[in-house]
Each structure stands twice: as C-alpha cells, then as structure tokens.
Design an enzyme around this catalytic site. Structure first.
Site, PDB file in Angstrom:
ATOM      1  CB  ILE A 190      25.946  50.410  90.874  1.00 37.09           C
ATOM      2  CG1 ILE A 190      26.813  49.533  90.025  1.00 37.09           C
ATOM      3  CG2 ILE A 190      24.460  50.476  90.561  1.00 37.09           C
ATOM      4  CD1 ILE A 190      26.313  49.081  88.726  1.00 37.09           C
TER       5      ILE A 190
ATOM      6  NE  ARG B  44      18.359  51.451  95.289  1.00 35.97           N
ATOM      7  CZ  ARG B  44      18.421  50.493  96.125  1.00 35.97           C
ATOM      8  NH1 ARG B  44      18.685  50.553  97.445  1.00 35.97           N
ATOM      9  NH2 ARG B  44      18.412  49.220  95.268  1.00 35.97           N
ATOM     10  N   PRO B  45      16.076  56.273  91.243  1.00 34.99           N
ATOM     11  CG  PRO B  45      16.935  57.157  89.437  1.00 34.99           C
ATOM     12  CD  PRO B  45      17.341  56.767  90.753  1.00 34.99           C
ATOM     13  CB  ILE B  46      11.169  53.453  89.979  1.00 37.79           C
ATOM     14  CG1 ILE B  46      10.178  54.521  90.497  1.00 37.79           C
ATOM     15  CG2 ILE B  46      12.137  52.998  91.335  1.00 37.79           C
ATOM     16  CD1 ILE B  46       8.938  53.979  90.898  1.00 37.79           C
ATOM     17  CG  ASP B  47      14.308  56.908  85.324  1.00 40.70           C
ATOM     18  OD1 ASP B  47      14.654  56.409  86.511  1.00 40.70           O
ATOM     19  OD2 ASP B  47      14.789  57.131  83.998  1.00 40.70           O
TER      20      ASP B  47
ATOM     21  CB  CYS C 293      17.313  54.383  99.166  1.00 45.03           C
ATOM     22  SG  CYS C 293      17.997  52.740  99.833  1.00 45.03           S
TER      23      CYS C 293
ATOM     24  CE  LYS D  79      18.507  41.501 100.514  1.00 44.16           C
ATOM     25  NZ  LYS D  79      17.832  42.617  99.702  1.00 44.16           N
ATOM     26  CG  ASN D  80      18.622  41.452  96.080  1.00 44.91           C
ATOM     27  OD1 ASN D  80      17.960  41.738  96.801  1.00 44.91           O
ATOM     28  ND2 ASN D  80      19.728  41.623  95.755  1.00 44.91           N
TER      29      ASN D  80
ATOM     30  CG  ASP E 287      24.239  44.257  96.496  1.00 47.01           C
ATOM     31  OD1 ASP E 287      24.136  45.814  96.493  1.00 47.01           O
ATOM     32  OD2 ASP E 287      23.049  43.874  96.386  1.00 47.01           O
TER      33      ASP E 287
ATOM     34  NE  ARG F 278      16.657  45.817 104.337  1.00 49.01           N
ATOM     35  CZ  ARG F 278      17.124  46.516 103.341  1.00 49.01           C
ATOM     36  NH1 ARG F 278      17.858  47.879 103.633  1.00 49.01           N
ATOM     37  NH2 ARG F 278      16.976  46.220 102.008  1.00 49.01           N
TER      38      ARG F 278
ATOM     39  NE  ARG G 250      14.770  51.181  96.106  1.00 49.16           N
ATOM     40  CZ  ARG G 250      14.393  52.318  95.239  1.00 49.16           C
ATOM     41  NH1 ARG G 250      14.007  53.493  96.044  1.00 49.16           N
ATOM     42  NH2 ARG G 250      14.252  52.401  93.966  1.00 49.16           N
TER      43      ARG G 250
HETATM   44  C1  UD1 Z   1      19.009  45.642  92.835  1.00 50.95           C
HETATM   45  C2  UD1 Z   1      19.432  45.151  94.085  1.00 50.95           C
HETATM   46  C3  UD1 Z   1      20.507  45.857  95.055  1.00 50.95           C
HETATM   47  C4  UD1 Z   1      21.727  45.984  94.007  1.00 50.95           C
HETATM   48  C5  UD1 Z   1      21.275  46.655  92.548  1.00 50.95           C
HETATM   49  C6  UD1 Z   1      22.583  46.543  91.642  1.00 50.95           C
HETATM   50  C7  UD1 Z   1      17.365  43.846  94.547  1.00 50.95           C
HETATM   51  C8  UD1 Z   1      16.061  43.958  95.347  1.00 50.95           C
HETATM   52  N1  UD1 Z   1      18.071  44.767  94.858  1.00 50.95           N
HETATM   53  O1  UD1 Z   1      18.748  47.012  93.066  1.00 50.95           O
HETATM   54  O2  UD1 Z   1      20.779  44.850  95.816  1.00 50.95           O
HETATM   55  O3  UD1 Z   1      22.640  46.662  94.654  1.00 50.95           O
HETATM   56  O4  UD1 Z   1      20.228  45.646  92.004  1.00 50.95           O
HETATM   57  O5  UD1 Z   1      23.049  45.389  91.396  1.00 50.95           O
HETATM   58  O6  UD1 Z   1      17.490  43.020  93.690  1.00 50.95           O
HETATM   59  N2  UD1 Z   1      18.446  53.102  87.836  1.00 50.95           N
HETATM   60  C9  UD1 Z   1      17.703  54.308  87.251  1.00 50.95           C
HETATM   61  N3  UD1 Z   1      16.249  54.330  86.736  1.00 50.95           N
HETATM   62  C10 UD1 Z   1      15.630  53.263  87.278  1.00 50.95           C
HETATM   63  C11 UD1 Z   1      16.063  52.319  87.913  1.00 50.95           C
HETATM   64  C12 UD1 Z   1      17.584  52.157  88.073  1.00 50.95           C
HETATM   65  O7  UD1 Z   1      18.384  55.310  86.971  1.00 50.95           O
HETATM   66  O8  UD1 Z   1      14.342  53.283  86.981  1.00 50.95           O
HETATM   67  C13 UD1 Z   1      19.595  53.324  88.134  1.00 50.95           C
HETATM   68  C14 UD1 Z   1      20.139  53.186  89.682  1.00 50.95           C
HETATM   69  O9  UD1 Z   1      19.942  54.498  90.426  1.00 50.95           O
HETATM   70  C15 UD1 Z   1      21.202  52.757  89.675  1.00 50.95           C
HETATM   71  C16 UD1 Z   1      21.321  51.679  88.427  1.00 50.95           C
HETATM   72  O10 UD1 Z   1      20.391  52.064  87.745  1.00 50.95           O
HETATM   73  O11 UD1 Z   1      22.304  53.629  89.468  1.00 50.95           O
HETATM   74  C17 UD1 Z   1      21.090  50.329  88.671  1.00 50.95           C
HETATM   75  O12 UD1 Z   1      19.987  50.030  89.647  1.00 50.95           O
HETATM   76  P1  UD1 Z   1      19.038  48.620  89.643  1.00 50.95           P
HETATM   77  O13 UD1 Z   1      19.882  47.526  89.179  1.00 50.95           O
HETATM   78  O14 UD1 Z   1      17.653  49.082  89.288  1.00 50.95           O
HETATM   79  O15 UD1 Z   1      19.094  48.529  91.357  1.00 50.95           O
HETATM   80  P2  UD1 Z   1      17.953  47.866  92.052  1.00 50.95           P
HETATM   81  O16 UD1 Z   1      16.954  46.804  91.203  1.00 50.95           O
HETATM   82  O17 UD1 Z   1      16.963  48.872  92.762  1.00 50.95           O
END
Ligand code: UD1
Length: 430
Positions: A327, A122-125, A117, A22-23, A305, A397, A93
């Site tokens: 994580i 879950r920041p996207i910075d 979430c 899926k991912n 996961d 999902r 997301r």
């Molecule tokens: C993806 C997977 C999710 C899995 C996760 C970790 C998808 C759709 N989802 O989520 O199922 O649990 O990887 O393997 O593929 N972070 C920041 N800033 C950012 C982005 C992330 O601080 O801009 C932090 C997050 O809060 C978290 C860590 O980085 O603590 C890892 O997150 P990330 O690997 O980005 O997870 P996703 O891609 O959202």
C-alpha cells in the site's frame, strides 16, 4: 520531548478495553458539519489527531462542545469560513475530509494541500477525480485545493486504486449532490461502513458500503443525529500483537472480532491461540512463534497499519519470514531501529526479509511514525533490558493512554520527559 521507558521481558496478562476507531472518527467528525442541526458523537478516542481536527473545525466556525473525554456535540450551522488552513493539514492529513464535507454542503471548499508524509508519497488525485466527476471545478493554487460547483450532480466514479480516503471523501460530497452516484472499486474498510452508517443516520441514502460498489442517492439536507463510533481494529490488533510478542495472555475487549480476522489469522499461523467472543478476543501465546508470509492489502486483507507490529513479532519467530508492503512505499523506516534491538531484517524494494532471532535487546530508538512507534514499544516490551522510545508524539496521535493500558496488563513502562526520570525508572525496576 516525552519518551517511553520500558523494562521488557514481562508477559502481558489481563484485559484491555479498546476505544473508538480513530480513522472512522476523523471522517465522522468532518461529516458532522454537513448539517445545521446538532450532532452528538460518542466513543470518540481522546487522541491528538482527533483534537487537531476539532481545532480545524472550530477554526471554520463549527461549535464544538466537549461533553466528556469521549463525547462531543458538533453544530455546523455557524460555519462562515470555507477555508481550512495549512496549520491543521500539516499536522493531520485527514483534515482533507472537510473538503468533501464542505463541498457537499456549500458547493465550495478550500483546504490546504497535504504536504509530504512519513510513510511515502500520498497523492490525493483520486479524491479530486471524484469531486470533478461530481461537477466541481477543482484547482490547486498557492498550496490550496479549491473545489467549487454551481451544483453537484450524481455521477459514476471508478477508483483506479482502492483508497479509503477517496472513497469516504467522494461519498460525503455525493450524499448532497443531485441524483445518483455510483462508486466502483470502493474501499471496504470497516470505517468506510461506519461513515456510511453515520451519514445514513443523518438522512443520507447510501447503500453498499462494505462492498466494492457504493450507491448514493443525494439528498437536499441532512439532519442531526446521535452516533457511537466503532471500536478501533488497529488499536485492538496492536494489543493482540503485544500479547504475542511477550508470550502473554490478553483479552482484548470492546472489539468487533470480524474486523480482526486478518490479524487473528496471522497470529494463529505463527502459533498463538486466538479465542473469539461476541465482543472480545483472547490471545494466548505459550509456544515459540514460527515464521510466515504476510502481504498488506486493502480490507479484508492484512492492514498496512499492522505491518510494523507484524514485523516485530516475526523478528522473534523461528525461521525466515517475508513481509510485503503493497500500500505505502516507505513503511519500513522502523527497520533500522529494530536492527538496533538485535533484529535481522533486510529490506529489498517493498519486501522485508526477516530472519528470526532469539529475542530483542533493549536500546534507545526513535518512533518514525504512529504505527511503527507502537511496534517499537511492542519490541521493547519483549526485549531483555531497558528500551527508550523517543518521539512518542507520533504514538499519541493514535493511541489513548497507551502506557496506562499496557501497565494495567503488567508491563513496566513509563512516560518520562528527562534523563533524570529515565535514571529513576531504571533504578526502580532494577
Ligand atoms: C487511510 C488510513 C491509514 C491507512 C490507509 C490504508 C485514515 C485517516 N488513514 O489512509 O491509516 O494506512 O487508509 O488502509 O483513515 N492513493 C492514490 N491516490 C489517491 C489516494 C490514495 O494513489 O488519491 C493511493 C495511496 O498512495 C496508497 C493507496 O492509494 O498507495 C491507499 O491509500 P488510502 O486508502 O487512500 O489511504 P488513506 O485514506 O490516506
């Protein structure tokens, strides 16, 4: 509202076929609009998240032809709208992958900012930092992220934290930037590699995916391709753990055993046997399980996961185990539900201390999120008596035909939508 009703205590035995990841599929679908030519994607899992993303892609003007349940043709030549609405992003997301894809192709993208979430903030910075480094002006206004560039240029990005999403999003945009981009401390998950392979099959020049340094030389144009998505390591791991929890014997087919190493290692530690084949793994659990320690980490570490599923089997393993979640901050919301089934778990900060009990007893529980929902189903399969899992919307999902695949392994599980159907099931199973 649909529920699963389960009569537990039956060892799962047999073979199960795993679907596409899926991912990986979410990112690959988003990337497929980066060319004006037609892209064919195979081994797509037929799950809710994928169908929501396909809706978001149609919403911006992409042409989607569903060839069959697992194959889709995408054509992004008619895209007119570069704004992805909140309606989609609130459901899933990962629609934010359209940000990297559209920014790379059109130098402009607008995507609603993902809301809160269920597994923590879950920041996207890091995604935005990458887009800015590529030369985009990124603003957040009125709930929308707008990224705009005259042209994108290659850059050097260091990821402060290993992020799957940010690595993929930056990789997509950089594929069509001028010059060379280096992503350091990149995520190494199998689906990062799958997305890189997919983009390369469209003519991108990405090297190093699967290591922590990814090098990308931008190209002017991407072309059509046919691509088959890798198997889902989390779906596979979930069935492996279901086999363990029910003391069963299950061969999980259509997998890449290398991607399952962390999962297999933990099963062996607790006392199960894991046999690897070229594209299958067999899990046999004939002895009582014993305690162990687990910490979730980016790949190749133990996947977050799989954390709730791991806790479920440790809950019925002998001795005291610990599960450390490194994580996501709020990924123990299922613990209260599991406690209702007889588990003895205490959560302190990001560590669950689990004192193994003899076994679970069936109860009515709520699925708090996708993976925790699957974990509660595993608990129900091993429990004495009847378990009802509410809110299975979350499970759907990410798991295709979950109850059907489990039934084929001998589980007594049904999807129901009324109290009457629950009663009917209870009478039937006795
Ligand atoms: C993806 C997977 C999710 C899995 C996760 C970790 C998808 C759709 N989802 O989520 O199922 O649990 O990887 O393997 O593929 N972070 C920041 N800033 C950012 C982005 C992330 O601080 O801009 C932090 C997050 O809060 C978290 C860590 O980085 O603590 C890892 O997150 P990330 O690997 O980005 O997870 P996703 O891609 O959202």
């Amino acid at each position: 509202m649909e529920q699963y009703v389960i009569k537990g205590g039956i060892p799962l035995v047999g073979e199960v076929e795993i679907g596409g990841a899926k991912n990986a599929a979410l990112a690959i679908l988003a990337a497929s609009v980066m060319t004006d030519e037609t892209v064919t994607i195979e081994n797509l899992p037929n799950v809710r998240d994928i169908n929501v993303l396909l809706g978001a892609m149609e919403g911006i003007g992409a042409k989607i032809d569903r060839i069959d349940a697992h194959t889709v043709k995408v054509n992004g030549s008619m895209i007119k709208e570069l704004c992805v609405e909140y309606e989609y992003i609130k459901k899933i997301r990962a629609s934010y992958y359209l940000l990297g894809a559209l920014l790379g192709k059109y130098n402009h993208a607008e995507v609603a900012l993902p809301g809160g979430c269920d597994i923590g903030s879950r920041p996207i910075d890091l995604h935005l930092k990458g887009f800015r480094a590529l030369g985009a002006d990124v603003r957040i206004q009125h709930g929308l992220i707008t990224a705009q560039a005259d042209h994108l240029h290659g850059t050097h990005v260091y990821m402060d934290k290993v992020s799957v999403g940010a690595t993929i999003n930056i990789m997509m945009a950089a594929s069509m930037a001028d010059g060379k981009t280096i992503i350091e401390n990149a995520a190494k998950e199998p689906h990062v590699v799958d997305v890189a392979n997919f983009l390369n099959s469209m003519g991108a020049r990405i090297r190093g995916a699967g290591t922590d340094v990814i090098r990308i030389v931008g190209v002017e144009r991407l072309h059509g391709t046919e691509y088959s998505i890798i198997p889902d390591q989390i779906e596979a791991g979930t069935f492996m753990f279901a086999a363990a929890a029910t003391r069963g014997d299950v061969t999980v087919k259509n997998v890449i055993p290398k991607h399952l190493e962390a999962t297999s290692a933990k099963l062996i530690e607790v006392g199960c046997e894991v046999e690897e084949f070229d594209d299958a793994v067999r899990v046999v659990c004939s002895r009582p399980m014993r305690h162990t320690q687990v910490t979730t980490l980016p790949y190749p570490g133990f996947p977050t996961d799989m954390q709730p599923q791991m806790s479920v089997i440790l809950g019925i393993a002998q001795g005291t185990s610990t599960v450390t979640e490194s994580i996501f901050e709020n990924r123990f919301r299922y613990v209260d539900e599991l406690t209702r089934m007889g588990a003895n778990i205490k959560v302190e900060s990001n560590i669950a201390i689990i004192n193994g009990v003899e076994g679970y007893t069936g109860a009515r529980v709520n699925a708090p999120d996708l993976r925790a929902g699957a974990a509660l189903v595993i608990a129900g399969l091993s429990a004495e008596g009847i378990t009802i899992v509410d809110d299975i919307y979350y499970i759907e999902r990410g798991y295709e035909d979950f109850e059907k695949k489990l039934s084929e392994l001998g589980a007594q599980i049904e999807k129901v939508s009324s109290e009457k159907e629950i009663q009917k099931f209870t009478l039937k199973v006795g």
